[in-house]
Design an enzyme around this catalytic site. Structure first.
Site, PDB file in Angstrom:
ATOM      1  N   GLY A  62       0.827  -1.205   0.000  1.00  0.00           N
ATOM      2  CA  GLY A  62       0.000   0.000   0.000  1.00  0.00           C
ATOM      3  C   GLY A  62       0.865   1.260   0.000  1.00  0.00           C
ATOM      4  O   GLY A  62       0.621   2.198  -0.763  1.00  0.00           O
ATOM      5  N   HIS A  63       1.904   1.263   0.851  1.00  0.00           N
ATOM      6  CA  HIS A  63       2.816   2.415   0.870  1.00  0.00           C
ATOM      7  C   HIS A  63       3.537   2.544  -0.475  1.00  0.00           C
ATOM      8  O   HIS A  63       3.716   3.644  -0.996  1.00  0.00           O
ATOM      9  CB  HIS A  63       3.875   2.247   1.959  1.00  0.00           C
ATOM     10  N   SER A 108      -2.389  -3.248   5.760  1.00  0.00           N
ATOM     11  CA  SER A 108      -2.122  -2.424   6.932  1.00  0.00           C
ATOM     12  C   SER A 108      -0.922  -3.001   7.658  1.00  0.00           C
ATOM     13  O   SER A 108      -0.733  -4.225   7.677  1.00  0.00           O
ATOM     14  CB  SER A 108      -3.341  -2.470   7.870  1.00  0.00           C
ATOM     15  N   GLN A 136      -8.712  10.154   8.624  1.00  0.00           N
ATOM     16  CA  GLN A 136      -7.444  10.883   8.650  1.00  0.00           C
ATOM     17  C   GLN A 136      -7.287  11.732   7.395  1.00  0.00           C
ATOM     18  O   GLN A 136      -6.920  12.914   7.463  1.00  0.00           O
ATOM     19  CB  GLN A 136      -6.288   9.879   8.767  1.00  0.00           C
TER      20      GLN A 136
HETATM   21  O1  PAF Z   1      -1.081   7.133   8.366  1.00  0.00           O
HETATM   22  C1  PAF Z   1      -0.002   7.133   8.991  1.00  0.00           C
HETATM   23  O2  PAF Z   1       0.874   6.278   8.800  1.00  0.00           O
HETATM   24  C2  PAF Z   1       0.251   8.216  10.023  1.00  0.00           C
HETATM   25  O3  PAF Z   1      -0.908   8.562  10.694  1.00  0.00           O
HETATM   26  C3  PAF Z   1       0.941   9.459   9.446  1.00  0.00           C
HETATM   27  C4  PAF Z   1       0.069  10.156   8.412  1.00  0.00           C
HETATM   28  C5  PAF Z   1       2.263   9.069   8.799  1.00  0.00           C
HETATM   29  C6  PAF Z   1       1.237  10.472  10.564  1.00  0.00           C
HETATM   30  O4  PAF Z   1       2.060   9.919  11.540  1.00  0.00           O
END
Ligand code: PAF
Length: 278
Positions: free
Chosen positions: A32-33, A182, A150
Site C-alpha cells: 500500500g505504501h 495495513s 485521517q
Molecule cells: O497514516 C499514517 O501512517 C500516520 O498517521 C501518518 C500520516 C504518517 C502520521 O504519523
C-alpha cells in the site's frame, strides 16, 4: 536513494527541486505504501518519503513501543519503488522540546469514529503532519483512503490553514482476498488472517443492502455489528456516513448523497479498520 535524518539535511537535499511529491509513513512498509510512492513519482520532480513513528498519536495503552520497526527492509522497499529521498528523523529532531503547540481539529470531525475510540489521535496526527509538511514543503502529498477519516481531516487542515500543498487521495491497496493492507495485519495469526477479510465483507454486505433499497440505517449497522460479533470479533463501529463530513445521513440523503461505510473492529488483540465508498 538519499537517506537524511535532520531537517537541515533534508532542506539541503531538496534545495534544487521545485515540486517535491511526499508520502508520510510510520514505516513497516507494505504494498500500500509502495503504491503511494508509485503514484507520487509522476506528480513531482523528486519523490520524498518519511518514516517516523509518531508517539503523539498513540494512547498510553496502545502499541507505540511494539509498533513494528523494520528499517532495513523499509529502506530496500523504498529504494526499489524509486523513492529519491527518505527523511527518517529521530524523536529529538521532530520534538526537540515538548510540543506544547498542537493542532486541534474540530470535534465534529475528530472526536467521532476513530477519535471516539482513540481520544487525541487526530491531534497527534494533525500536529505531526503539519510539522512534516513544514519540513518537506512538498508540492503534493499523498494519503491513503484506507485511513479515510485521517485523509478528510488532513484535507480540511490544509484547506483551513492555506497550506501550499495539494493533497492527493490514493485508493486502498488490498490483498487478493480483499483485506485492506495495513502494518497491523502483521500482528494476525494465520487463522485470524483468514478471518480478517470478514470486516470488508461486512461493509460490502451493508452496501448491497443499501443498494437493494434498505433504508433503516440503524438496523443495518446493528446487523453488521452483530454478524461480526457472532464470529468472535469485537466491533467498535460499523457505520454509514456521508463522505462529505462523516456525519450520519438523513434517510432522504441516503438516497442521493455519496456515502461511505466505515468499520473498526478487534480480532483478538489486533484492531483493524476499513471503509467502502458508495
Ligand atoms: O497514516 C499514517 O501512517 C500516520 O498517521 C501518518 C500520516 C504518517 C502520521 O504519523
Amino acid at each position: 536513494m538519499k537517506i537524511v535524518h535532520t531537517v537541515a539535511e533534508l532542506r539541503a537535499q531538496l534545495a534544487r527541486y521545485h515540486h517535491p511529491a511526499f508520502v508520510a509513513t510510520m514505516g513497516n512498509l507494505h504494498e500500500g505504501h509502495l503504491a503511494l510512492i508509485a503514484q507520487a513519482k509522476p506528480l513531482g520532480d523528486v519523490t520524498v518519503a518519511s518514516i517516523f513513528v509518531n508517539r503523539l498519536q498513540f494512547l498510553p495503552h496502545e502499541d507505540f513501543d511494539t509498533y513494528p520497526r523494520t528499517w532495513e527492509s523499509d529502506c530496500e522497499k523504498l529504494q526499489t519503488a524509486g523513492c529519491d529521498v527518505l527523511f527518517a528523523p529521530s524523536e529529538q529532531e521532530i520534538y526537540p522540546e515538548p510540543q506544547t503547540f498542537k493542532v486541534q481539529p474540530p470535534t465534529a470531525l475528530a472526536d467521532i469514529l476513530e477519535g471516539q475510540f482513540r481520544p487525541g489521535f487526530f491531534v497527534g496526527v494533525c500536529t505531526v503532519v503539519l510539522k512534516l509538511l513544514a519540513c518537506v514543503q512538498p508540492h503534493v502529498a499523498l494519503f491513503g483512503k484506507k485511513d479515510y477519516q485521517q485523509l478528510l481531516i488532513i484535507e480540511r487542515m490544509v484547506r483551513q490553514f492555506n497550506l501550499p500543498v495539494r493533497i492527493v487521495a490514493a485508493e486502498t491497496t488490498r490483498a487478493p482476498d480483499g483485506l485492506a493492507l495495513s502494518s497491523r495485519n502483521g500482528y494476525l495469526s494465520e487463522s485470524q488472517r483468514t478471518e480478517a477479510v470478514q470486516l470488508s465483507l461486512a461493509l460490502k454486505t451493508m452496501a448491497a443492502a443499501l443498494r437493494a433499497g434498505a433504508c433503516d440505517i440503524t438496523a443495518l449497522e446493528h446487523q453488521a455489528r452483530q454478524a461480526l460479533a457472532a464470529r468472535g470479533w469485537q466491533p467498535d463501529y460499523l457505520t454509514i456516513r456521508r463522505q462529505a463530513d462523516l456525519q450520519a445521513p438523513t434517510a432522504e440523503a441516503a438516497v442521493g448523497e455519496p456515502l461511505v461505510l466505515l468499520g473498526a473492529a478487534r480480532i483478538g488483540r489486533t484492531r483493524l479498520i476499513d471503509n467502502l465508498e458508495i
